[in-house]
Design an enzyme around this catalytic site. Structure first.
Site, short mmCIF file in Angstrom:
data_model
loop_
_atom_site.label_atom_id
_atom_site.label_comp_id
_atom_site.label_asym_id
_atom_site.label_seq_id
_atom_site.Cartn_x
_atom_site.Cartn_y
_atom_site.Cartn_z
N ASP A 54 66.27 -10.43 -16.42
CA ASP A 54 65.09 -11.12 -17.03
C ASP A 54 65.35 -11.70 -18.32
OD1 ASP A 54 64.12 -10.05 -14.43
OD2 ASP A 54 62.42 -8.98 -15.29
N LYS B 104 56.97 -12.95 -10.23
CA LYS B 104 56.48 -11.60 -10.57
C LYS B 104 55.66 -11.43 -11.55
CE LYS B 104 59.49 -8.39 -13.31
NZ LYS B 104 60.94 -7.50 -13.34
N LYS C 180 58.08 -15.60 -13.98
CA LYS C 180 57.29 -14.30 -13.97
C LYS C 180 56.94 -14.69 -15.19
CE LYS C 180 58.90 -9.63 -16.67
NZ LYS C 180 60.07 -8.91 -16.86
#
Length: 218
Positions: A91, A182, A153
């Site tokens: 990430d 996400k 995300k």
């Protein structure tokens, strides 16, 4: 939606600065027990954690975290190093200052470079929605899509706010079909978790859902 189904979408997360190996090992054990999607931990523990969990659990880590202002070369190195140490998922945090400067081409190029570095591993791109306008979020949906990242995300959990239903709904309208979503940061109830999934999020970044599962067991 039952709690087991919710847990299957959770990246069980511990990114506190004070996290010790005992803490990391505990959340790895919990992630395996409750069959979460992954365990998300600091990069310095990836090798040890992957050796510990083996094929029982996906190991995720973060790079350029939480501020995103490392150079592209540094992020590429961190991503490559994470994968070399056994990370299954990475990430990354974008350079938010570049977004404010309107340098979207450079943001997109950086995401693409990090995706190349992780290869067939999963790349999630944290855009830190709490600092952005809706127009900026839409432009970043385009950047993430064009750069062929796997996920967009919402948040690091270290900014001024976390995931919102409105942001996931906005993402759903503007990301390409190759990009999943996400929701991360501030997810505290099973009802909120379920709502994010109903809106189309495929992953949830949280530690709270596992705690709730333990409380229900107790």
């Amino acid at each position: 939606m039952n709690i087991s189904e919710i847990l299957s979408h959770v990246d069980h997360t511990l990114l506190a600065q004070t996290a010790t190996w005992d803490d990391i090992r505990t959340i790895c054990d919990d992630a395996i027990k409750y069959s979460t999607a992954s365990v998300c931990i600091p990069a310095s523990y990836v090798k040890q954690a992957k050796e510990y969990v083996g094929d029982k659990m996906q190991v995720c880590t973060v790079i350029g975290f939480p501020n995103g202002y490392d150079t592209q070369a540094a992020k590429v190195f961190m991503a490559s190093d994470a994968v070399a140490n056994g990370a299954d998922e990475v990430d990354m945090v974008i350079n938010i200052g570049w977004v404010k400067d309107g340098r979207f081409d450079e943001v997109e190029a950086e995401i693409a470079a990090v995706k190349e570095a992780v290869g067939d591993k999963i790349l999630k791109v944290i855009i830190e929605t709490c600092f952005l306008t809706d127009e900026e979020k839409i432009r970043l949906c385009e950047c993430v899509t064009n750069a062929k990242a796997d996920f967009i995300k919402t948040s690091t959990g270290f900014g001024t706010g976390g995931a919102t239903f409105e942001d996931i709904a906005l993402f759903a309208k503007h990301v390409g079909p190759n990009v999943k979503m996400k929701a991360s940061g501030g997810i505290k109830t099973l009802e909120d978790a379920e709502k994010f999934l109903e809106l189309g999020a495929q992953r949830l970044g949280t530690s709270r859902v596992v705690k709730l599962a333990k409380e229900l067991e107790a």
